[in-house]
Every structure is written in C-alpha cells, then in structure tokens.
Design a protein around this motif. Structure first.
Motif, mmCIF file in Angstrom:
data_model
loop_
_atom_site.group_PDB
_atom_site.id
_atom_site.type_symbol
_atom_site.label_atom_id
_atom_site.label_comp_id
_atom_site.label_asym_id
_atom_site.label_seq_id
_atom_site.Cartn_x
_atom_site.Cartn_y
_atom_site.Cartn_z
ATOM 1 N N GLU A 338 0.835 -1.201 0.000
ATOM 2 C CA GLU A 338 0.000 0.000 0.000
ATOM 3 C C GLU A 338 0.875 1.257 0.000
ATOM 4 N N TYR A 339 0.428 2.280 -0.752
ATOM 5 C CA TYR A 339 1.116 3.574 -0.759
ATOM 6 C C TYR A 339 0.083 4.657 -0.469
ATOM 7 N N ASN A 340 0.373 5.505 0.524
ATOM 8 C CA ASN A 340 -0.555 6.544 0.964
ATOM 9 C C ASN A 340 0.088 7.922 0.857
ATOM 10 N N MET A 341 -0.716 8.900 0.433
ATOM 11 C CA MET A 341 -0.290 10.301 0.374
ATOM 12 C C MET A 341 -1.259 11.129 1.197
ATOM 13 N N PHE A 342 -0.804 11.608 2.359
ATOM 14 C CA PHE A 342 -1.651 12.295 3.323
ATOM 15 C C PHE A 342 -1.210 13.754 3.500
#
Length: 367
Positions: A338-342
C-alpha cells in the motif's frame, strides 16, 4: 445452531467485507457445539513494514508496526433457550507498536464485551460494542485491512478516520436490531453520552442516541448496499450547552470483480475523529467524504481510494490518497502492499501541518 455471534461482531463484518464470504466462513474456530451450546474463538494478527517520508518535519522513519486494525482475540458464546438464542462476545485488541519506544507499555483495549438475545423479533444487544454512527462507513472501507493515513510516526495508523469518516466509538449501549426485512435492516440504541462540557454542574440528562438503516439488494447481477446512520446527544454545564449530532451515509455497488463505494458524513459539536469527554466550546461543523474503487482479479484485489475531511471544530482540512494491492495466499493469509499520500492543513492559518507519503508492506493472518 440458530445464531453465530461472531458473524454479527464488528470484526466479522470488517473481515467479510474486506476479504469476502469464503474467508468469513472460516474465520472462527469452533471449540464446542453440543446440545444447543457453542463456544468459538477468532483471531486477527498483522504486521507491516512502514517507511514514512514526512515532508513537513523533513524526516524519514522506518518502523515495523500493525496496520489500521489492531491485533485481536475474540471469544464467542451461544446457547439456545427455547425460542430465544442467548449469545455473547468479548474481544481484546492489542498493539505491537510499543516496540523500543515503550517496551513494557502494551495495552489491551476491550472494544467488545456484550450479550445478545435473538428471537423472531430480532436482536437486543447489551454491553459494549462499536457505535452505529459511521459504522458501515468504516466497516465497508476497502482498505480496512491495510494501513491508510498515518498517525504519529510511532503510533497507530488512522485508516480513513479524519479523511472521510469519524470513528464509531465502542461504547456502553442497549441496541435493538430488526430481523432482515427483504434486505432492509434497522438498528437503534441508547449509548453512554460524552461529557463535552465538563465543569461546574455538568450534566447529560439524556443518553446518546444512535441508529442505522441499511438496505441490500441484487439487481440483475449488481450487488447494491446502501446505508444511513446518525447520532445525537446533548451536554451542558452552568454556562454552556453543546448539541452534538452527525449523519453518515453511503452506497456500494459490485458487479463481477468491480466494486465502487462512495460514503460521507456531516456533523457538528465534536471533532470528527471520535466524540470524547473533551470540553468542546462550540457547535461548529465538519463534513467529509470517501470514494473508492476496487477490482478483484483471481487472488488479487486492487484498490484506489481518496478521502477528505473539513472540520471547523478541529480547525483542519485533510485528504488522503491510497493505492493498494491485497493478495490472498489462502482464505486465512493475506499479503498487502500500500502507498498513501496524506496532507493536513490548519484552517485558521492556511499552514500545512502534515505532508507525508507512506509505503506499507504487510501480512495478515486470521482465523
């Protein structure tokens, strides 16, 4: 056996929504089932390698920690008594995130400790369980068994809490659920209220009220699920009265391997993460939404997710974009990438409070 309390628990709903009915059917280990009495145990274990690039603090952290769902052990009880089935569940949620930062600080969080009475009338639940407000919003999240938006660098992840939905606080409650009425289900209950106005003569003269309506149908091969849920409570002291209320909603459509989900919420009088005894000073607004698409191809499920929350009460705007792949090794073992951009901005100043990209690689084992 007339009733299986594990299937009605929050963890069971989450697991079956995320991994499908086949895994849900194997999710609990039955230890005893004779003469109308049963006892089973279920478990959920996960760990992720997490690499987080915090652009605001200009630091990069590597951790081994759990994902959005904590590691859990649950015990389920059921006994047939004439026309009634008496049941119960206790679940214990624990973190592996203590690690070197606080090596003896592992805490056990009892999020579920309740009894149920089932009959032709439906079900009555007494005890502690997840709330009804925002319940389907979170349990039908496509990345529920993943990582999601980060919390503190060494703390738990938040999934899409604060970037699309609030948290359905586990609370003391008395809740009634109707039988399935052709796909329509209704739940309503009274809950322990939060003291949002502590101080002199603080009082909550009525309980917190929560309810949820869900409807499921199959239309020419398209599986549809829709829901609306809500909450209301009041708290006051000698100088202030706070009415806290919220409504959540959503719809999910699935055909073949494709699934599309859209949900949202609107609230006032509490920070849209969780309602707590916090001494809030205003009935300010918050709202958010979450849109997701997933596609299942063989043993792989590909997910694209985007969520936002705008909170006057919390003085923040957030957004999170997630791209994830879930691979089923078998019905009880899953691998996750998983890759997240917050991002988070302080509303009053316009200053960016957080900007973090997170890579999470993990494994989930359940029974």
């Amino acid at each position: 056996m007339k009733n299986n309390n594990f299937r009605k628990s929050g963890l069971a709903i989450a697991m079956m929504a995320a991994i499908g009915a086949s895994a849900g059917a194997n999710a609990a280990i039955e230890l005893y089932n004779e003469d109308g009495t049963s006892f089973s145990v279920d478990g959920y274990f996960n760990a992720f390698y997490v690499n987080r690039d915090d652009k605001v603090a200009d630091v990069r952290n590597s951790d081994v920690k759990m994902g959005f769902l904590p590691n859990t052990i649950g015990f389920n009880f059921s006994k047939e008594m004439g026309d009634l089935t008496l049941g119960g569940r206790s679940s214990f949620w624990s973190t592996i995130n203590d690690s070197l930062q606080s090596p003896t600080d592992t805490s056990i969080d009892v999020r579920q400790l309740y009894a149920t009475v089932d009959g032709s009338f439906g079900q009555v639940l007494i005890g502690k369980d997840f709330g009804l407000y925002a319940r389907s919003n979170i349990f039908l999240d496509e990345i529920l068994m993943g990582f999601g938006s980060p919390g503190a660098a060494t703390g738990v992840s938040f999934g899409n809490i604060r970037t699309g939905y609030p948290y359905p606080n586990p609370s003391a409650q008395i809740t009634y659920r109707t039988p399935d009425m052709g796909g329509l289900k209704v739940a309503a209950g009274i809950f322990e209220p939060a003291n949002t106005t502590p101080g002199a003569q603080s009082e909550q003269s009525a309980p917190r009220f929560e309810a949820e309506v869900t409807y499921s149908a199959d239309l020419n091969g398209v599986a549809l699920t829709g829901w609306v849920n809500g909450r209301h409570q009041s708290s006051e002291n000698a100088t202030t009265k706070i009415d806290s209320q919220g409504v959540g909603y959503g719809v999910k459509a699935a055909v073949a391997g494709l699934s599309l989900t859209a949900s949202g919420f609107s609230s006032k009088g509490d920070v849209p993460v969780l309602i707590v005894d916090s001494g809030l000073a205003a009935e300010e607004d918050a709202d958010g939404y979450l849109v997701q698409a997933s596609y299942t191809l063989g043993a792989n499920r590909f997910v694209l997710s985007y969520g936002e929350t705008d909170s006057d009460q919390g003085n923040f705007e957030t957004e999170n974009t997630s791209v994830a792949v879930f691979h089923d090794v078998n019905s009880n073992f899953k691998l996750v990438a998983e890759y997240n951009m917050f991002e988070q901005e302080t509303k009053s100043t316009g200053v960016k409070a957080a900007d973090a990209n997170t890579l999470a690689l993990g494994a989930v084992v359940m029974f």
